[in-house]
Motif scaffolding. Structure first.
Motif, short mmCIF file in Angstrom:
data_model
loop_
_atom_site.label_atom_id
_atom_site.label_comp_id
_atom_site.label_asym_id
_atom_site.label_seq_id
_atom_site.Cartn_x
_atom_site.Cartn_y
_atom_site.Cartn_z
N ARG A 98 62.45 -29.79 76.08
CA ARG A 98 63.20 -29.20 77.16
C ARG A 98 63.18 -30.10 78.37
O ARG A 98 64.18 -30.35 79.01
N ARG A 102 66.46 -31.83 80.15
CA ARG A 102 66.74 -31.52 81.55
C ARG A 102 67.08 -32.79 82.32
O ARG A 102 68.06 -32.89 83.03
N GLU A 113 76.68 -30.31 77.25
CA GLU A 113 75.45 -29.67 77.71
C GLU A 113 75.21 -28.36 76.99
O GLU A 113 74.10 -28.07 76.54
N LYS A 117 72.15 -27.21 74.58
CA LYS A 117 71.30 -26.04 74.77
C LYS A 117 71.32 -25.15 73.55
O LYS A 117 70.30 -24.58 73.17
N ASP B 229 70.12 -21.57 79.43
CA ASP B 229 68.85 -22.04 79.97
C ASP B 229 67.85 -20.90 80.10
O ASP B 229 66.70 -21.00 79.66
N ASN B 233 64.34 -20.45 78.19
CA ASN B 233 63.07 -20.29 78.90
C ASN B 233 62.36 -19.03 78.48
O ASN B 233 61.13 -19.02 78.28
#
Lengths: 162, 337
Positions: A98, A102, A113, A117, B229, B233
């Motif tokens: 990760r 980033r 992107e 992800k 994201d 997370n």
């Protein structure tokens, strides 16, 4: 008297199985699998590392077995049964990934992107890489739910023993 | 094509008799003939319209003869979707729609009908089949509505003649564009690939919305990337938590035997607190039921308390009683390994 009560408990059957909310079903299954398994574990006082691994193994196994209606649980079971050393499918590796992603994808292609992800998410989910995107998104939903329930169950187990 | 139609029908329309199948075949043939002799020009569309009217009339009369099998559906079909159809079509009327929109309207309504009555959900080769299904639906169950609408519209106003034209256009479009099963919006491309793309994208965005509800804190972030994201997370943090807890458990394991009886109680306490906020659930866990002295032997039997109400559990024996009366299957969950 105690014996009676215990016997009564053992004779319980479910009359309306469909009406039990699935979160309860999962958590119940989970604890019923995990706790006895943990008890059976031969805990070796010396090597804590091995202990941790076996406990993790049992934890993952209990998760997979309690959620057998989902695709990812099959993959998780496969992983567990195939590898003698069931390392984490989870945190350590993906942390690093990760961070790298980033930093590397700042001004880039937006679709790219998102693709990145998605792929990362796929890595988090057991068996995620073999699914297509839509399927994976659906499976992630119930994986998250099961993880939450698992954390609750584990917390309560831990608290009970402290 | 007819063979496939027949096979589909035989599978899906188990309740209908053979006469209906034959009728549908006949309809299909009719419409194909109609199509082959025309192209999409306004004048000819009227021809479509009348032709279809006749077709619909015929099927309507046949349909009436069908009788009780479709009784409930028959009457049910009229009310709500009647208005829905009218609403849709009047809307589309006012908007100067293009072809695809009419297709979309027709298909949307017929799709709703499908989901209500037929229960086929096969997604493979869905395109041709769904198209055929929509055609069938239009003929068999929605046809009565169509017929009504066509009739009433024709009798009512000038605009309604346009409606019937558009409807017939749509019906013929159903024939031509066999693979569309997604609602096409105004002004958007209607070729096959972009429609498929759009369908896929809609599915994905639906799932993203669901995930947004699931993951706390996702509402504040906009856009797919941010949400992804957040989800990543969250999953990672959950997994880390599990790992951490299992490490703790590994340390504590020798003492596991003690005090396992109230596990089930505490679990259900945890349910009723906010799920994602696992930390906050701790205090409620602590305040809980006293230790049950019952199960101090090794055999754990965590049969479950009725979860409907339990902020506190009074007496251990009472709760065990309720547990025994509660209706959960303990025997089926073996310790399978």
């Amino acid at each position: 008297m105690e014996r009676q009560i215990i016997n009564k408990k053992k004779r319980v059957f479910s009359v309306e199985p469909n009406k039990i909310p699935p979160s309860e079903v999962f958590t119940r299954k989970y604890t019923r699998l995990l706790v006895p398994a943990l008890k059976k574990l031969n805990m070796n006082k010396n090597s804590s590392q091995a202990n941790q691994l076996t406990v993790k193994h049992e934890v993952d196994m209990a998760l997979a077995l309690s959620a057998q209606e989902f695709a990812w649980s099959r993959f998780l079971l496969q992983k567990l049964s195939s590898s003698n050393n069931p390392t984490t499918t989870t945190s350590s590796s993906s942390n690093g990934i990760r961070i790298q992603k980033r930093s590397g994808k700042e001004g880039g292609d937006e679709d790219g992107e998102i693709e990145e992800k998605m792929r990362e998410l796929q890595k988090l989910l057991p068996g995620g890489e073999e699914m297509n995107v839509e399927e994976m998104l659906g499976e992630i939903g119930n994986y998250i739910k099961c993880l939450e329930l698992q954390t609750i169950a584990l917390k309560s187990i831990v608290e009970d023993t402290t | 094509m007819l063979e496939s139609l027949v096979s589909l029908e035989s599978m899906s329309l188990s309740s209908m008799d053979v006469s209906v199948l034959e009728r549908l075949k006949w309809l299909q043939q009719q419409q194909q003939q109609v199509l082959s002799t025309t192209n999409a020009s306004p004048e000819l569309l009227q021809f479509h319209g009348t032709n279809n009217d006749e077709l619909l009339q015929n099927t309507f009369s046949h349909f009436q003869m069908l009788g009780s099998g479709f009784g409930p559906n028959y009457s049910m079909g009229f009310g709500p979707s009647h208005e829905a159809m009218d609403g849709c079509i009047s809307r589309t009327n006012s908007c100067q729609m293009d072809q695809a929109d009419t297709v979309g309207v027709m298909l949307k309504n017929s799709e709703e009908n499908i989901t209500i009555s037929l229960k086929n959900k096969r997604k493979s080769e869905v395109k041709t089949r769904e198209e055929e299904k929509t055609e069938k639906k239009i003929k068999v169950e929605a046809e009565t509505e169509l017929n009504m609408k066509v009739k009433s519209n024709l009798s009512n106003t000038e605009a309604s003649s346009e409606t019937s034209k558009q409807k017939s256009k749509a019906a013929s479009e159903n024939q031509k564009l066999d693979y569309i099963h997604v609602r096409a919006r105004r002004g958007q491309a209607t070729d096959r690939h972009s429609l498929a793309e759009r369908a896929r994208r809609e599915k994905i965005s639906k799932k993203m919305k669901y995930l947004q509800d699931l993951v706390p804190g996702c509402n504040k972030v906009t856009g797919r990337a941010g949400m992804l994201d957040e989800i990543i997370n969250y999953v990672q943090s959950l997994q880390r938590q599990v790992e951490f807890l299992s490490m703790k458990l590994a340390v504590l394991n020798p003492e596991l035997e003690l005090a396992m009886e109230d596990l089930s109680v505490k679990q259900f306490q945890a349910y009723f607190t906010n799920l994602p906020v696992v930390v906050a659930s701790k205090p409620s866990l602590m305040v809980d039921a006293p230790l049950f002295p019952l199960d101090q032997q090794g055999s754990l039997d965590l049969s479950v308390i009725n979860p409907n109400q339990a902020t506190t559990i009074e007496a251990p024996s009472a709760s065990w009683e309720t547990q025994s009366q509660s209706l959960y299957n303990t025997s089926s969950l073996g310790f399978q390994y």
